[in-house]
Design an enzyme around this catalytic site. Structure first.
Site, PDB file in Angstrom:
ATOM      1  N   ASP A 317      78.800  -3.384 -17.027  1.00  0.00           N
ATOM      2  CA  ASP A 317      79.456  -2.425 -17.930  1.00  0.00           C
ATOM      3  C   ASP A 317      78.632  -1.166 -18.118  1.00  0.00           C
ATOM      4  O   ASP A 317      79.124  -0.154 -18.632  1.00  0.00           O
ATOM      5  CB  ASP A 317      79.735  -3.073 -19.286  1.00  0.00           C
ATOM      6  CG  ASP A 317      78.507  -3.754 -19.881  1.00  0.00           C
ATOM      7  OD1 ASP A 317      77.412  -3.180 -19.816  1.00  0.00           O
ATOM      8  OD2 ASP A 317      78.655  -4.876 -20.408  1.00  0.00           O
ATOM      9  N   ASP A 389      70.960  -9.965 -17.636  1.00  0.00           N
ATOM     10  CA  ASP A 389      72.041  -9.808 -18.618  1.00  0.00           C
ATOM     11  C   ASP A 389      73.296 -10.476 -18.072  1.00  0.00           C
ATOM     12  O   ASP A 389      74.288  -9.824 -17.741  1.00  0.00           O
ATOM     13  CB  ASP A 389      72.275  -8.323 -18.877  1.00  0.00           C
ATOM     14  CG  ASP A 389      73.261  -8.075 -20.019  1.00  0.00           C
ATOM     15  OD1 ASP A 389      73.509  -9.017 -20.799  1.00  0.00           O
ATOM     16  OD2 ASP A 389      73.790  -6.953 -20.109  1.00  0.00           O
TER      17      ASP A 389
END
EC number: 2.5.1.16
Length: 528
Positions: A317, A389
């Protein structure tokens, strides 16, 4: 061996072309029915993995229930063998209807009724019984064309069945799923199922059916086809309604990629900024209202050491990337993301572009589309800081990214003095999962410091900072930019856990062969 004549080939010898053609038609029906049956099985497994996330558990439920039900169906087919033609056509019509609608029915049960697993068991049971009844009836039909040794007949039948299963198994992931999607793909296969079954009976065995039976079966087949066609036409609207039922806020973007379902929602707040939420397979990844708290805690502690070359695993993202790029002395960032559609969306969707501040346009950034585990096994360069992540380890696909083997590969990519940070879930909601990650990091020789922060949309969320040398210190770099949620005092406090959330002793590590973190995550998140 002697030949017997039937109405299907009256007056013809066993070697006549008409007999061979009739046998070929039956074996073709076996081939098509096997392909359809396997598609139904795979569709149920795939849907469960998307909605529930537990691929192994969903596959176990579907396959075990369906195999059991196939045995039951084979036994129940015994009384039907006297009227095998009509029974087979009826079963194929019922199978076409139930199999074609199975994905839609299960999605509805999940979205509106919260009864997914019970509905899955019922549908798998019924589908298995219908599929199990096919083979005995097809064996009877095959023998009615030409009597032959039982072993030879079974060999012919199973050869066609297994080859058909191969076709169905390959067609589902490579054709049906990417081209038509799960709902429409199942509907299309249902229509093929009905045509194959009824077509065989009304051609090869037409004379063995009474006129009234032919009319009833034809009418039923037409009715099922109309239902499947109408559902196919409105499948998009159904998916939109069902998807919206799963989310509290309006869905502004949704797509299913080969890897996952991506959904963006946006709520309008008259008293403040809109809340944009990003979901993968139904799991919230961030809320625009408080995502800065998560990403500041993830990125800035690990960058307190050397950080000229930074590796980000996951984070497609671009929000963690945004924080890394705030350091002018960062010279190069490599971001490895499995799903190219996530990166494409982050580069183009206006809300995401505003949040990540067009981070992917920075010339210091290199994006690699690959599986992080596989990529790390190659000859990768070394990095000063590594940020892991990844989505939570609640599925078999992500559990490997929390394993001892994965962290050993990550450690190999650390330069001398390099630092590593891993997002590790919630120490409050999933404490055993959280401390299992630390155990896995320690097993590969890394020194760790746990810490957590409060993210209102998630709750308390935890991380592990690690190095291969001395125990890392929780501090910010002297060159760190001004942050909204962290300073050195609050970061040091983040390493102090409440009494009831401190380290759980003796939590074993997780490995590829024994993914304990997946077991913990499934158990701990079950009630949330």
């Amino acid at each position: 061996m002697t030949a017997t004549e039937t109405d299907a080939d009256a007056g013809a010898s066993t070697d006549a072309p008409r007999t061979r053609l009739a046998r070929a038609a039956v074996l073709l029906a076996v081939f098509i029915c096997a392909a359809c049956g396997l598609v139904y099985e795979l569709a149920l497994v795939a849907l469960g993995s998307y909605l529930i996330g537990d691929t192994v558990g969903q596959a176990s439920i579907v396959l075990s229930v369906m195999v059991f039900a196939m045995g039951v169906g084979a036994l129940l087919a015994k009384p039907l063998q006297r009227r095998a033609e009509a029974a087979f056509a009826g079963i194929e019509i019922a199978l076409a209807l139930l199999g074609g609608l199975s994905v839609l029915l299960l999605y509805a049960a999940y979205a509106w009724l919260s009864l997914y697993v019970p509905a899955l068991v019922v549908i798998a049971l019924l589908l298995g019984m219908l599929i199990g009844a096919e083979i005995p009836l097809l064996m009877v039909l095959l023998q009615r064309i030409r009597r032959q040794d039982a072993g030879s007949a079974v060999a012919d039948l199973f050869a066609a069945d297994y080859v058909g299963a191969l076709l169905g198994g390959l067609a589902f992931p490579f054709v049906l799923l990417p081209v038509f999607g799960q709902v429409r793909g199942a509907l299309l296969v249902g229509a093929v199922n009905a045509i194959a079954g009824l077509g065989l009976v009304l051609t090869v065995f037409r004379k063995r059916l009474r006129r009234r039976t032919r009319v009833v079966l034809s009418a039923a087949a037409v009715g099922v086809t109309v239902v499947l066609a109408a559902t196919f036409a409105f499948a998009g609207q159904f998916e939109l309604s069902a998807r919206q039922a799963l989310y509290a806020d309006p869905v502004v973007h949704a797509e299913r990629t080969p890897y996952q379902e991506i959904v963006l929602t946006e709520s309008v707040n008259l008293g403040g900024p809109a809340d944009v939420r990003f979901y993968l397979n139904g799991d919230l990844q961030f809320s625009s209202v408080d995502e800065y708290r998560y990403h500041e805690a993830l990125v800035h502690p690990v960058l307190s050491g050397p950080h000229e070359r930074v590796l980000i695993l996951g984070g497609g993202d671009g929000l963690g990337l945004r924080e890394v790029l705030r350091y002018p002395d960062v010279r190069h960032v490599t971001l490895v993301e499995l799903d190219p559609e996530v990166v494409r969306l982050a580069r183009s969707q206006p809300d995401l572009l505003a949040l990540n501040q067009s981070a992917f346009n920075d010339p210091r950034v290199q994006v690699i589309t690959a599986d992080a585990f596989t990529w790390l096994r190659g000859n990768v360069p070394q990095f000063d800081a590594v940020i892991v992540d990844m989505p939570d380890p609640d599925s078999t696909a992500t559990a490997k990214l929390y394993s001892v083997e994965f962290y050993a590969l990550v450690r190999r990519s650390l330069a001398d003095g390099g630092r590593l940070v891993v997002q590790a879930g919630s120490p409050y909601f999933a404490p055993r999962s959280y401390w299992c990650v630390e155990s896995s990091l320690r097993e590969v020789g890394l020194r760790t410091v746990p810490y957590y922060t409060s993210v209102p949309s998630f709750g308390d969320w935890g991380f592990h900072l690690a190095t291969a040398e001395a125990e890392p210190q929780l501090r910010l770099s002297p060159t760190a930019p001004a942050l909204r949620s962290l300073d050195n005092d609050s970061l040091r406090a983040a390493g102090v856990f409440p009494v009831d959330r401190r380290r759980i002793p003796d939590v074993p590590s997780s490995s590829l062969m024994q993914p304990r973190v997946l077991e913990y995550a499934k158990d701990e998140w079950r009630n949330y």
